[in-house]
Motif scaffolding. Structure first.
Motif, PDB file in Angstrom:
ATOM      1  N   HIS A 162       0.807  -1.147   0.013  1.00 32.27           N
ATOM      2  CA  HIS A 162       0.165   0.144   0.080  1.00 32.27           C
ATOM      3  C   HIS A 162       1.078   1.324  -0.025  1.00 32.27           C
ATOM      4  O   HIS A 162       1.656   1.608   1.038  1.00 32.27           O
ATOM      5  CB  HIS A 162      -0.868   0.031   1.358  1.00 32.27           C
ATOM      6  CG  HIS A 162      -2.084   1.128   1.325  1.00 32.27           C
ATOM      7  ND1 HIS A 162      -1.650   2.119   1.877  1.00 32.27           N
ATOM      8  CD2 HIS A 162      -3.264   1.108   0.514  1.00 32.27           C
ATOM      9  CE1 HIS A 162      -2.786   3.078   1.703  1.00 32.27           C
ATOM     10  NE2 HIS A 162      -3.772   2.610   0.978  1.00 32.27           N
ATOM     11  N   THR A 163       1.068   2.029  -0.972  1.00 34.33           N
ATOM     12  CA  THR A 163       1.880   3.065  -1.157  1.00 34.33           C
ATOM     13  C   THR A 163       1.055   4.503  -1.673  1.00 34.33           C
ATOM     14  O   THR A 163       0.095   4.132  -2.454  1.00 34.33           O
ATOM     15  CB  THR A 163       2.890   2.645  -2.278  1.00 34.33           C
ATOM     16  OG1 THR A 163       2.468   2.212  -3.513  1.00 34.33           O
ATOM     17  CG2 THR A 163       3.893   1.714  -1.792  1.00 34.33           C
ATOM     18  N   PRO A 164       1.550   5.358  -1.626  1.00 29.42           N
ATOM     19  CA  PRO A 164       0.658   6.686  -1.932  1.00 29.42           C
ATOM     20  C   PRO A 164       0.718   6.731  -3.449  1.00 29.42           C
ATOM     21  O   PRO A 164       1.492   6.193  -4.104  1.00 29.42           O
ATOM     22  CB  PRO A 164       1.641   7.893  -1.357  1.00 29.42           C
ATOM     23  CG  PRO A 164       2.471   7.072  -0.342  1.00 29.42           C
ATOM     24  CD  PRO A 164       2.698   5.736  -0.889  1.00 29.42           C
ATOM     25  N   ASN A 204       2.605   5.228   5.597  1.00 31.20           N
ATOM     26  CA  ASN A 204       1.519   4.836   4.472  1.00 31.20           C
ATOM     27  C   ASN A 204       1.438   3.424   4.063  1.00 31.20           C
ATOM     28  O   ASN A 204       0.951   3.462   2.985  1.00 31.20           O
ATOM     29  CB  ASN A 204       2.115   5.560   3.370  1.00 31.20           C
ATOM     30  CG  ASN A 204       1.789   7.342   3.468  1.00 31.20           C
ATOM     31  OD1 ASN A 204       0.543   7.960   3.234  1.00 31.20           O
ATOM     32  ND2 ASN A 204       2.674   8.364   3.685  1.00 31.20           N
ATOM     33  N   SER A 205       1.809   2.665   4.776  1.00 27.73           N
ATOM     34  CA  SER A 205       1.842   1.280   4.720  1.00 27.73           C
ATOM     35  C   SER A 205       0.623   0.781   5.322  1.00 27.73           C
ATOM     36  O   SER A 205       0.245  -0.716   5.305  1.00 27.73           O
ATOM     37  CB  SER A 205       2.915   0.401   4.850  1.00 27.73           C
ATOM     38  OG  SER A 205       3.982   0.858   4.273  1.00 27.73           O
ATOM     39  N   LYS A 211      -3.542   0.224   5.963  1.00 24.44           N
ATOM     40  CA  LYS A 211      -4.634   0.389   4.960  1.00 24.44           C
ATOM     41  C   LYS A 211      -5.598   0.353   5.843  1.00 24.44           C
ATOM     42  O   LYS A 211      -6.002  -0.735   6.767  1.00 24.44           O
ATOM     43  CB  LYS A 211      -4.452  -0.688   3.961  1.00 24.44           C
ATOM     44  CG  LYS A 211      -5.834  -0.612   2.948  1.00 24.44           C
ATOM     45  CD  LYS A 211      -5.573  -1.691   1.855  1.00 24.44           C
ATOM     46  CE  LYS A 211      -5.443  -3.111   2.353  1.00 24.44           C
ATOM     47  NZ  LYS A 211      -5.319  -4.152   1.051  1.00 24.44           N
ATOM     48  N   SER A 215      -5.094  16.920   0.121  1.00 24.77           N
ATOM     49  CA  SER A 215      -5.004  15.179  -0.289  1.00 24.77           C
ATOM     50  C   SER A 215      -5.737  14.951  -1.474  1.00 24.77           C
ATOM     51  O   SER A 215      -5.152  14.258  -2.586  1.00 24.77           O
ATOM     52  CB  SER A 215      -5.557  14.394   0.744  1.00 24.77           C
ATOM     53  OG  SER A 215      -5.745  13.002   0.173  1.00 24.77           O
ATOM     54  N   ALA A 255       0.823   9.638  12.672  1.00 25.50           N
ATOM     55  CA  ALA A 255       0.741  10.184  11.383  1.00 25.50           C
ATOM     56  C   ALA A 255       0.500  11.626  11.115  1.00 25.50           C
ATOM     57  O   ALA A 255      -0.093  12.165  10.191  1.00 25.50           O
ATOM     58  CB  ALA A 255      -0.456   9.597  10.404  1.00 25.50           C
ATOM     59  N   PRO A 296       1.666  12.843   1.810  1.00 22.76           N
ATOM     60  CA  PRO A 296       0.286  11.673   1.953  1.00 22.76           C
ATOM     61  C   PRO A 296       0.295  10.890   3.199  1.00 22.76           C
ATOM     62  O   PRO A 296       1.299  11.000   4.065  1.00 22.76           O
ATOM     63  CB  PRO A 296       0.950  10.621   0.895  1.00 22.76           C
ATOM     64  CG  PRO A 296       2.489  10.836   0.481  1.00 22.76           C
ATOM     65  CD  PRO A 296       2.788  12.090   1.035  1.00 22.76           C
ATOM     66  N   GLY A 297      -1.082  10.705   3.454  1.00 24.47           N
ATOM     67  CA  GLY A 297      -1.299   9.926   4.720  1.00 24.47           C
ATOM     68  C   GLY A 297      -2.579  10.029   4.709  1.00 24.47           C
ATOM     69  O   GLY A 297      -3.497   9.393   4.169  1.00 24.47           O
ATOM     70  N   ASP A 328      -5.637  10.943   2.763  1.00 30.82           N
ATOM     71  CA  ASP A 328      -6.047   9.804   1.635  1.00 30.82           C
ATOM     72  C   ASP A 328      -6.892   8.928   1.833  1.00 30.82           C
ATOM     73  O   ASP A 328      -7.680   8.553   0.748  1.00 30.82           O
ATOM     74  CB  ASP A 328      -4.647   9.345   1.129  1.00 30.82           C
ATOM     75  CG  ASP A 328      -3.567  10.485   0.874  1.00 30.82           C
ATOM     76  OD1 ASP A 328      -3.808  11.525   0.768  1.00 30.82           O
ATOM     77  OD2 ASP A 328      -2.163   9.802   0.697  1.00 30.82           O
ATOM     78  N   THR A 329      -6.967   8.309   3.102  1.00 32.86           N
ATOM     79  CA  THR A 329      -8.240   7.375   3.220  1.00 32.86           C
ATOM     80  C   THR A 329      -9.414   8.118   3.323  1.00 32.86           C
ATOM     81  O   THR A 329     -10.484   7.500   2.882  1.00 32.86           O
ATOM     82  CB  THR A 329      -7.731   6.577   4.463  1.00 32.86           C
ATOM     83  OG1 THR A 329      -6.830   5.918   4.469  1.00 32.86           O
ATOM     84  CG2 THR A 329      -8.865   5.775   4.931  1.00 32.86           C
TER      85      THR A 329
END
Length: 393
Positions: free
Chosen positions: A52-54, A81-82, A84, A123, A344, A369-370, A373-374
């Protein structure tokens, strides 16, 4: 006994009667809230996934420097960022920028509120830019910041309105005694939206509102308090801050219901939790964590009954949810999933040499990123679901 030829008509008469009743009740019913998605995207857990990457990096032109944690060389960004987010009962698809922009073609998305909605916007812009590298900055119609995506004719922008209602500084007259320490007041007109968003209600097809982080005595101490007005007159007896917030929320929600077109998708983002440990932001509070909190820790951090420094998110959420009940505004409940992520925030990596000495660690906004993004994945899924199920009318 009725004639035989009439008996064949009875089923059709019953069917027509039921059809007319249905159509009549539909005309009388109020504007419907969009149907909920088939599962609760807000309840779940974080799973470590090295794949799981940005979708973007530090070069995105829509970054705000203090949140650009890759550029500011914040530690463990790869690990941050890994993680999820996995809802309990279904999969949360990652936003496909090309597909989403195609779905939203010729539509506009607006964010209104405080800097956490700006964090959200930054984001969103960086993720969407992956599908339209020609995206350019946009600051019209009173927007604080935003972007136009020419390939799809879409604008996504943020309007800064930290209290949502109109407020202005009124200094104390020099003839008044200084014994009380009062320097002046911030007048809040509870029934008037802030100028920054009052004229945008017809421009956006999706609107995301929030307020909350400015409703504290650290922002408005007794020397410079909020004083609430209605219909141009001071409210009497004067309201304490929390009661003032309730009146503002009631008035702003009522305004949104009346003035924003019914076809517009409306969301209210609930509070983004802070993660100050060992003191508040101005008391050397810190958030130098290397992993998310465990579920068993969350109440200790955030339950208002424990009176911790991070209690305000849940406290304000109760009030916001009470005011939203029965409206067509959808709750964007990102609080719980964000409570885990003490790891984060930008913390000390703020991009300016003296920022920590002046402002303390940032344990309120989020690295990009962080985590936001979710938030983008969830919001885009709710928008997609609403449009594809035909809510827009």
């Amino acid at each position: 006994m009725p004639p035989k030829h009439l008996s064949h008509l009875f089923p059709w008469l019953i069917f027509l009667t039921l059809l007319l009743l249905f159509l009549y009740s539909s005309l009388l019913s109020p504007t419907a809230t969009p149907p909920p998605p088939p599962c609760n995207l807000f309840k779940g857990h974080w799973v470590l996934d090295p794949t799981h990457t940005p979708l973007y990096n530090h070069t995105c032109p829509f970054h705000r420097n203090a949140w650009n944690c890759l550029k500011n060389q914040r530690q463990i960004m790869g690990l941050i960022n890994s993680w999820k987010w996995v809802p309990e009962s279904c999969a949360l698809p990652r936003l496909d920028p090309e597909r989403f922009l195609g779905l939203m073609r010729n539509r506009n998305i607006g964010f209104v509120g405080d800097s956490l909605n700006e964090n959200f916007l930054a984001s969103f812009l960086c993720v969407l830019r992956v599908a339209d590298m020609g995206a350019r900055k946009w600051k019209k119609k009173g927007a604080w910041r935003g972007a136009y995506f020419p390939k799809f004719n879409i604008t996504v922008a943020y309007h800064r309105a930290v209290l949502l209602a109109k407020y202005e500084w009124q200094p104390k007259h020099s003839t008044v005694s200084d014994q009380d320490g009062l320097k002046g007041i911030y007048r809040v007109d509870v029934d008037i939206p802030a100028d920054d968003w009052v004229n945008i209600t017809d421009f956006y097809d999706v609107l995301v509102f929030n307020t909350g982080h400015w409703w504290g005595y650290d922002k408005f101490p007794k020397e410079t308090p909020l004083v609430f007005y209605r219909a141009g007159q001071p409210i009497s007896p004067p309201l304490e801050m929390f009661n003032g917030l309730k009146v503002v929320l009631e008035n702003m929600v009522s305004y949104i219901q009346k003035e924003v077109p019914s076809k517009t998708l409306k969301f209210w983002r609930l509070q983004s939790p802070r993660h100050f440990y060992g003191g508040d932001w101005n008391q050397n509070g810190s958030c130098m964590f290397n992993e998310p909190l465990k579920e068993s820790q969350l109440d200790l951090w955030f339950d208002p009954s424990n009176n911790g420094v991070n209690k305000e998110a849940r406290h304000l959420n109760h009030l916001i949810e009470e005011v939203l009940r029965g409206t067509e505004i959808q709750r964007l409940d990102l609080t719980h999933l964000s409570e885990f992520r003490a790891d984060a925030h930008p913390a000390i990596w703020l991009g300016k040499k003296d920022a920590v000495a002046i402002w303390g660690q940032d344990c309120m906004h989020w690295c990009l990123p962080g985590v936001p993004d979710t938030w983008v994945d969830i919001l885009s899924e709710l928008i997609r679901y609403s449009l594809e199920t035909g809510y827009e009318h």
